[in-house]
Design an enzyme around this catalytic site. Structure first.
Site, PDB file in Angstrom:
ATOM      1  N   ARG A  15       0.838  -1.158   0.128  1.00 46.31           N
ATOM      2  CA  ARG A  15      -0.070   0.038   0.052  1.00 46.31           C
ATOM      3  C   ARG A  15       0.820   1.102   0.111  1.00 46.31           C
ATOM      4  O   ARG A  15       0.892   1.921  -0.949  1.00 46.31           O
ATOM      5  CB  ARG A  15      -0.781  -0.067   1.277  1.00 46.31           C
ATOM      6  CG  ARG A  15      -2.098   1.102   1.210  1.00 46.31           C
ATOM      7  CD  ARG A  15      -1.699   2.428   1.400  1.00 46.31           C
ATOM      8  NE  ARG A  15      -0.975   2.493   2.697  1.00 46.31           N
ATOM      9  CZ  ARG A  15      -0.531   3.440   3.261  1.00 46.31           C
ATOM     10  NH1 ARG A  15      -0.375   4.688   2.301  1.00 46.31           N
ATOM     11  NH2 ARG A  15       0.045   3.622   4.488  1.00 46.31           N
ATOM     12  N   ASP A  16       1.584   1.424   1.163  1.00 48.70           N
ATOM     13  CA  ASP A  16       2.355   2.843   1.121  1.00 48.70           C
ATOM     14  C   ASP A  16       3.517   2.726   0.212  1.00 48.70           C
ATOM     15  O   ASP A  16       3.553   4.014  -0.566  1.00 48.70           O
ATOM     16  CB  ASP A  16       3.058   2.778   2.779  1.00 48.70           C
ATOM     17  CG  ASP A  16       3.278   4.320   2.988  1.00 48.70           C
ATOM     18  OD1 ASP A  16       3.800   5.064   2.203  1.00 48.70           O
ATOM     19  OD2 ASP A  16       3.514   4.443   4.192  1.00 48.70           O
ATOM     20  N   HIS A 207       5.602   4.334  12.607  1.00 50.50           N
ATOM     21  CA  HIS A 207       5.642   4.230  11.078  1.00 50.50           C
ATOM     22  C   HIS A 207       6.458   5.230  10.629  1.00 50.50           C
ATOM     23  O   HIS A 207       6.254   6.409  10.495  1.00 50.50           O
ATOM     24  CB  HIS A 207       3.921   4.450  10.753  1.00 50.50           C
ATOM     25  CG  HIS A 207       3.812   4.677   9.344  1.00 50.50           C
ATOM     26  ND1 HIS A 207       3.266   3.769   8.495  1.00 50.50           N
ATOM     27  CD2 HIS A 207       4.232   5.625   8.199  1.00 50.50           C
ATOM     28  CE1 HIS A 207       3.023   3.981   7.289  1.00 50.50           C
ATOM     29  NE2 HIS A 207       3.702   5.009   6.965  1.00 50.50           N
ATOM     30  N   HIS A 209       9.023   6.721   7.923  1.00 55.20           N
ATOM     31  CA  HIS A 209       9.935   7.048   6.646  1.00 55.20           C
ATOM     32  C   HIS A 209      11.235   7.532   7.074  1.00 55.20           C
ATOM     33  O   HIS A 209      11.381   7.910   7.927  1.00 55.20           O
ATOM     34  CB  HIS A 209       9.193   8.089   5.913  1.00 55.20           C
ATOM     35  CG  HIS A 209       7.729   7.526   5.288  1.00 55.20           C
ATOM     36  ND1 HIS A 209       7.518   7.056   4.093  1.00 55.20           N
ATOM     37  CD2 HIS A 209       6.444   7.402   5.900  1.00 55.20           C
ATOM     38  CE1 HIS A 209       6.242   6.703   3.999  1.00 55.20           C
ATOM     39  NE2 HIS A 209       5.670   6.800   5.121  1.00 55.20           N
ATOM     40  N   CYS A 240       4.498   9.268  -0.037  1.00 58.06           N
ATOM     41  CA  CYS A 240       2.920   9.618  -0.038  1.00 58.06           C
ATOM     42  C   CYS A 240       2.932  10.616  -1.130  1.00 58.06           C
ATOM     43  O   CYS A 240       3.750  11.716  -1.076  1.00 58.06           O
ATOM     44  CB  CYS A 240       2.350  10.036   1.285  1.00 58.06           C
ATOM     45  SG  CYS A 240       0.800  10.841   1.204  1.00 58.06           S
ATOM     46  N   ASN A 249       9.430   4.067   3.599  1.00 57.70           N
ATOM     47  CA  ASN A 249       9.235   3.707   4.806  1.00 57.70           C
ATOM     48  C   ASN A 249      10.675   2.978   5.347  1.00 57.70           C
ATOM     49  O   ASN A 249      11.448   2.475   4.309  1.00 57.70           O
ATOM     50  CB  ASN A 249       8.027   2.431   5.215  1.00 57.70           C
ATOM     51  CG  ASN A 249       6.747   3.127   5.135  1.00 57.70           C
ATOM     52  OD1 ASN A 249       6.319   3.291   3.965  1.00 57.70           O
ATOM     53  ND2 ASN A 249       6.218   3.634   6.059  1.00 57.70           N
TER      54      ASN A 249
HETATM   55  P1  HMG Z   1     -13.003  14.417  -1.439  1.00 61.89           P
HETATM   56  O1  HMG Z   1     -12.994  14.996  -2.970  1.00 61.89           O
HETATM   57  O2  HMG Z   1     -13.087  15.635  -0.531  1.00 61.89           O
HETATM   58  O3  HMG Z   1     -14.396  13.432  -1.650  1.00 61.89           O
HETATM   59  O4  HMG Z   1     -12.118  13.415  -1.509  1.00 61.89           O
HETATM   60  P2  HMG Z   1     -15.879  13.983  -1.752  1.00 61.89           P
HETATM   61  O5  HMG Z   1     -16.813  13.024  -0.869  1.00 61.89           O
HETATM   62  O6  HMG Z   1     -16.059  15.165  -2.033  1.00 61.89           O
HETATM   63  O7  HMG Z   1     -16.059  13.019  -3.563  1.00 61.89           O
HETATM   64  C1  HMG Z   1     -15.394  13.617  -4.515  1.00 61.89           C
HETATM   65  C2  HMG Z   1     -15.365  12.456  -5.639  1.00 61.89           C
HETATM   66  O8  HMG Z   1     -14.444  11.548  -5.068  1.00 61.89           O
HETATM   67  C3  HMG Z   1     -16.605  11.571  -5.830  1.00 61.89           C
HETATM   68  O9  HMG Z   1     -16.529  11.282  -7.433  1.00 61.89           O
HETATM   69  C4  HMG Z   1     -16.550  10.477  -4.863  1.00 61.89           C
HETATM   70  O10 HMG Z   1     -17.396   9.395  -5.545  1.00 61.89           O
HETATM   71  C5  HMG Z   1     -15.111  10.102  -4.966  1.00 61.89           C
HETATM   72  P3  HMG Z   1     -16.897  11.940  -8.445  1.00 61.89           P
HETATM   73  O11 HMG Z   1     -18.403  12.276  -8.215  1.00 61.89           O
HETATM   74  O12 HMG Z   1     -16.109  13.501  -8.580  1.00 61.89           O
HETATM   75  O13 HMG Z   1     -16.712  11.080  -9.591  1.00 61.89           O
HETATM   76  N1  HMG Z   1     -14.734   9.554  -3.608  1.00 61.89           N
HETATM   77  C6  HMG Z   1     -14.499   8.224  -3.665  1.00 61.89           C
HETATM   78  N2  HMG Z   1     -13.895   7.176  -4.605  1.00 61.89           N
HETATM   79  C7  HMG Z   1     -13.411   6.171  -4.226  1.00 61.89           C
HETATM   80  N3  HMG Z   1     -13.211   5.843  -2.917  1.00 61.89           N
HETATM   81  C8  HMG Z   1     -13.489   6.507  -1.926  1.00 61.89           C
HETATM   82  C9  HMG Z   1     -13.972   8.127  -2.259  1.00 61.89           C
HETATM   83  N4  HMG Z   1     -14.660   8.977  -1.687  1.00 61.89           N
HETATM   84  C10 HMG Z   1     -14.908   9.780  -2.508  1.00 61.89           C
HETATM   85  N5  HMG Z   1     -13.361   6.389  -0.583  1.00 61.89           N
HETATM   86  C11 HMG Z   1     -10.816  11.586  -0.455  1.00 61.89           C
HETATM   87  C12 HMG Z   1     -11.714  12.656  -0.202  1.00 61.89           C
HETATM   88  C13 HMG Z   1     -10.305  11.109   0.830  1.00 61.89           C
HETATM   89  C14 HMG Z   1     -11.616  10.588  -0.937  1.00 61.89           C
HETATM   90  C15 HMG Z   1      -9.682  12.023  -1.320  1.00 61.89           C
HETATM   91  O14 HMG Z   1      -9.209  13.199  -0.755  1.00 61.89           O
HETATM   92  C16 HMG Z   1      -8.436  11.166  -1.518  1.00 61.89           C
HETATM   93  O15 HMG Z   1      -8.893   9.744  -1.964  1.00 61.89           O
HETATM   94  N6  HMG Z   1      -7.252  11.280  -1.064  1.00 61.89           N
HETATM   95  C17 HMG Z   1      -6.330  10.389  -1.087  1.00 61.89           C
HETATM   96  C18 HMG Z   1      -5.615  10.269   0.252  1.00 61.89           C
HETATM   97  C19 HMG Z   1      -4.549   9.028   0.160  1.00 61.89           C
HETATM   98  O16 HMG Z   1      -4.976   7.960  -0.210  1.00 61.89           O
HETATM   99  N7  HMG Z   1      -3.464   9.199   0.619  1.00 61.89           N
HETATM  100  C20 HMG Z   1      -2.376   8.609   0.865  1.00 61.89           C
HETATM  101  C21 HMG Z   1      -2.453   7.621   1.686  1.00 61.89           C
HETATM  102  S1  HMG Z   1      -1.952   8.186   3.499  1.00 61.89           S
HETATM  103  C22 HMG Z   1      -0.406   8.109   3.927  1.00 61.89           C
HETATM  104  O17 HMG Z   1       0.331   7.577   2.831  1.00 61.89           O
HETATM  105  C23 HMG Z   1       0.085   8.205   5.206  1.00 61.89           C
HETATM  106  C24 HMG Z   1       0.474   7.126   5.920  1.00 61.89           C
HETATM  107  O18 HMG Z   1       1.151   6.201   5.268  1.00 61.89           O
HETATM  108  C25 HMG Z   1       1.028   7.461   7.137  1.00 61.89           C
HETATM  109  C26 HMG Z   1       2.170   8.360   7.256  1.00 61.89           C
HETATM  110  O19 HMG Z   1       3.111   7.874   6.572  1.00 61.89           O
HETATM  111  O20 HMG Z   1       2.022   9.589   7.433  1.00 61.89           O
HETATM  112  C27 HMG Z   1      -1.034   6.249   6.129  1.00 61.89           C
HETATM  113 MG    MG Z   2       3.549   6.366   5.100  1.00 57.23          MG
END
Ligand code: HMG
Ligand code: MG
Length: 302
Positions: A15-16, A207, A209, A240, A249
């Site tokens: 995933r990450d 966690h 990086h 990310c 990581n």
């Molecule tokens: P948004 O635009 O605010 O959501 O996104 P919305 O509710 O307003 O919906 C807008 C559109 O997104 C709509 O589609 C929804 O259907 C769709 P449209 O009508 O425009 O075609 N939508 C979705 N589609 C699929 N799955 C969903 C979903 N929700 C809405 N769940 C949202 C909010 C969170 C979805 C968006 O901002 C997003 O996907 N962000 C990506 C975040 C991400 O994956 N980041 C990386 C992971 S976190 C990380 O890596 C950190 C970690 O490792 C820890 C660390 O290291 O810090 C965990």
């Molecule tokens: Mg991470």
């Protein structure tokens, strides 16, 4: 100094790691990676995320990957679910654990999940409730607990605030993430202590990086505090899309090597883990980003 006798590693590579790859990685390759990790004895694997494919196209094959895994008894397969829409989609894939992900930094929360910290908690609330009602374990990832790409240093009080909010909505376990790998041991200790105000030692993880090469030192600091759960990434994959410049990581291979050398059990076969890292690195046409892997692969040639 009391070190844990056993450590649990969650491999977040699929995933990450793969969320951040520019080049496409097929679902079949992701599935093969998961199979190799479980074959190596990894008992916790963060497989994918149910996020918007417009935001993170690399994870658009989430359901396909989950469906293709031949599950091994006792292994916990987790997926990220930022909102109810993601949770409901994830339910078709029957994960063992879901992960909600928030940030200790307002700016990062906005960039990563398009809402404020308090809005994110309100989005997580029904997700956590629904997961717990189904008996699914809930983990919370807390990003930017020491530093943020947009806000700079993050005070431990912000981490404590976020941990308290996660606790208040029923999140069972939280991970203290150094998203951009800027943390050093004392800073990480303070972030972990801030978290331990709300969670007990058995329900926190690290966690880290490794952008600045501090992740092993930060891991050791946490081990000395009694923390026994860590997210690591095979071949040091990771990053990310909303934290530019942050590298992967800490490599699972490096952490397993360190723990083995300290007499701490992980249940992971280092040789097989190295093979898993080599498999995905070959596919990405680069060398595993792990010093232990490089050294042990060189030994094999000799
Ligand atoms: P948004 O635009 O605010 O959501 O996104 P919305 O509710 O307003 O919906 C807008 C559109 O997104 C709509 O589609 C929804 O259907 C769709 P449209 O009508 O425009 O075609 N939508 C979705 N589609 C699929 N799955 C969903 C979903 N929700 C809405 N769940 C949202 C909010 C969170 C979805 C968006 O901002 C997003 O996907 N962000 C990506 C975040 C991400 O994956 N980041 C990386 C992971 S976190 C990380 O890596 C950190 C970690 O490792 C820890 C660390 O290291 O810090 C965990
Ligand atoms: Mg991470």
């Amino acid at each position: 100094m009391s070190l844990p006798a056993k450590v649990k590693l969650v491999d977040v590579g699929p995933r990450d790691g793969l969320q951040n790859e520019k080049q496409p990685v097929t679902a079949a390759a992701k599935i093969e990676l998961v199979h190799r990790l479980q074959e190596a004895g990894v008992m916790d694997i963060e497989v994918t995320s149910f996020v918007s494919p417009k935001w993170v196209p690399q994870m658009a094959d989430n359901a396909q990957v989950m469906a293709g895994i031949q599950r091994k008894a006792g292994v916990r397969y987790s997926v990220l679910t930022p909102n109810l829409q993601g949770f409901e989609a994830a339910m078709q894939s029957d994960p063992d654990e879901i992960v909600v992900f928030g940030a200790a930094s307002e700016a990062f929360s906005q960039r990563n999940i398009n809402c404020s910290i308090s809005q994110s908690i309100e989005r997580f609330r029904p997700v956590v409730e629904a997961a717990l009602a189904r008996g699914i374990h809930v983990r919370g990832a807390m990003s930017c607990t020491v530093g943020c790409p947009y806000e700079g240093d993050i005070a431990p009080e912000r981490v404590s605030m976020l941990a308290g909010l996660m606790k208040s909505i029923g999140v069972q376990h939280v991970g203290v993430a150094d998203t951009i790998g800027v943390g050093t041991p004392i800073k990480v200790q303070l972030a972990m202590e801030a978290t331990l105000k709300h969670y007990d030692i058995d329900n926190v993880s690290g966690h880290f990086h490794d952008t600045y090469g501090q992740a092993l030192a930060n891991t050791l600091m946490c081990l000395q505090m009694g923390v026994w759960q860590f997210d690591t990434s095979v071949a040091g994959l990771g990053g990310c899309p909303y934290a530019k410049g942050a590298t992967g990581n800490v490599a699972s291979e490096d952490v397993v090597y360190m723990l083995q050398g300290m007499g701490i059990e992980t249940g992971i076969d280092l040789d097989k883990l190295i093979d898993a890292g080599k498999f995905i690195s070959d596919l990405l046409q680069r060398k595993p980003n792990s010093r232990a892997s490089t050294a042990l692969l060189n030994n094999r040639i000799r």
